[in-house]
Design a protein around this motif. Structure first.
Motif, mmCIF file in Angstrom:
data_model
loop_
_atom_site.group_PDB
_atom_site.id
_atom_site.type_symbol
_atom_site.label_atom_id
_atom_site.label_comp_id
_atom_site.label_asym_id
_atom_site.label_seq_id
_atom_site.Cartn_x
_atom_site.Cartn_y
_atom_site.Cartn_z
ATOM 1 N N ASP A 112 -1.505 17.350 18.404
ATOM 2 C CA ASP A 112 -1.593 16.363 17.325
ATOM 3 C C ASP A 112 -0.428 16.488 16.341
ATOM 4 O O ASP A 112 -0.605 16.454 15.124
ATOM 5 C CB ASP A 112 -2.925 16.499 16.570
ATOM 6 C CG ASP A 112 -4.121 16.150 17.437
ATOM 7 O OD1 ASP A 112 -3.954 15.289 18.332
ATOM 8 O OD2 ASP A 112 -5.201 16.741 17.232
ATOM 9 N N GLY A 113 0.773 16.680 16.862
ATOM 10 C CA GLY A 113 1.961 16.755 16.022
ATOM 11 C C GLY A 113 2.169 18.093 15.345
ATOM 12 O O GLY A 113 3.108 18.256 14.579
ATOM 13 N N ASP A 114 1.300 19.078 15.605
ATOM 14 C CA ASP A 114 1.401 20.384 14.964
ATOM 15 C C ASP A 114 1.719 21.435 16.035
ATOM 16 O O ASP A 114 0.944 21.633 16.965
ATOM 17 C CB ASP A 114 0.078 20.711 14.267
ATOM 18 C CG ASP A 114 0.151 21.978 13.449
ATOM 19 O OD1 ASP A 114 1.267 22.361 13.033
ATOM 20 O OD2 ASP A 114 -0.904 22.600 13.232
ATOM 21 N N PRO A 115 2.863 22.144 15.923
ATOM 22 C CA PRO A 115 3.181 23.148 16.943
ATOM 23 C C PRO A 115 2.270 24.373 16.837
ATOM 24 O O PRO A 115 2.034 24.884 15.751
ATOM 25 C CB PRO A 115 4.636 23.509 16.647
ATOM 26 C CG PRO A 115 4.842 23.163 15.222
ATOM 27 C CD PRO A 115 3.903 22.043 14.906
ATOM 28 N N LYS A 116 1.763 24.818 17.947
ATOM 29 C CA LYS A 116 0.938 26.029 18.026
ATOM 30 C C LYS A 116 1.701 27.042 18.876
ATOM 31 O O LYS A 116 1.953 26.813 20.051
ATOM 32 C CB LYS A 116 -0.426 25.742 18.666
ATOM 33 C CG LYS A 116 -1.231 24.688 17.942
ATOM 34 C CD LYS A 116 -1.667 25.185 16.592
ATOM 35 C CE LYS A 116 -2.501 24.119 15.897
ATOM 36 N NZ LYS A 116 -2.810 24.429 14.537
#
Length: 144
Positions: A112-116
């Motif tokens: 969702d657009g957030d790097p993990k």
């Protein structure tokens, strides 16, 4: 040969002007193969030999500084000032049992657009790692 870094100066100070380049030996047509010919000239017989404009007495210590900086970054997990023995090319203040953490795998996914990030570490012997970083063991070359 003039080593400019040996006598530092402040640009713009009238009482300490920068050195001139007229003292340096210029390589004719350096960008058109002259630099390679400069190397060839240093391979002549001793009585006709011309020292290269960037010789190993300059390049060797410069390379050692670069390697020492690389070691400092790779061994920063030790969190101390490293003592370098230049003659033996070793770091003298690393114990036989000390370890450092190094990245073994590093990956990430964007959700969702957030790097993990998923970074995994392993520990290795610091002294052996330092020795390998300085005097790398290369694999055997290709055979036909």
């Amino acid at each position: 040969m003039v080593l400019i870094f040996a006598n530092p100066f402040i640009i713009g100070r009238e009482d300490n002007p920068p050195p001139t380049t007229s003292e340096l030996r210029r390589i004719p047509n350096a960008m058109l193969g002259g630099h390679e010919m400069d190397w060839v000239l240093c391979k002549r017989k001793k009585k006709n030999r011309v020292e290269t404009s960037s010789n190993f007495s300059y390049a060797g210590p410069l390379n050692e500084v670069v390697v020492a900086g690389n070691l400092a970054v790779r061994l920063q997990d030790l969190r101390r000032r490293l003592e370098w023995d230049a003659e033996n090319m070793t770091i003298t203040n690393i114990g036989d049992e000390e370890e450092i953490r190094v990245v073994s795998t590093d990956s990430f996914k964007v959700i969702d657009g957030d790097p993990k990030f998923d970074t995994k570490y392993k520990t290795i012997n610091a002294k052996k790692a330092a020795e390998e970083y300085v005097k790398h063991t290369y694999r055997n070359g290709w055979s036909y």
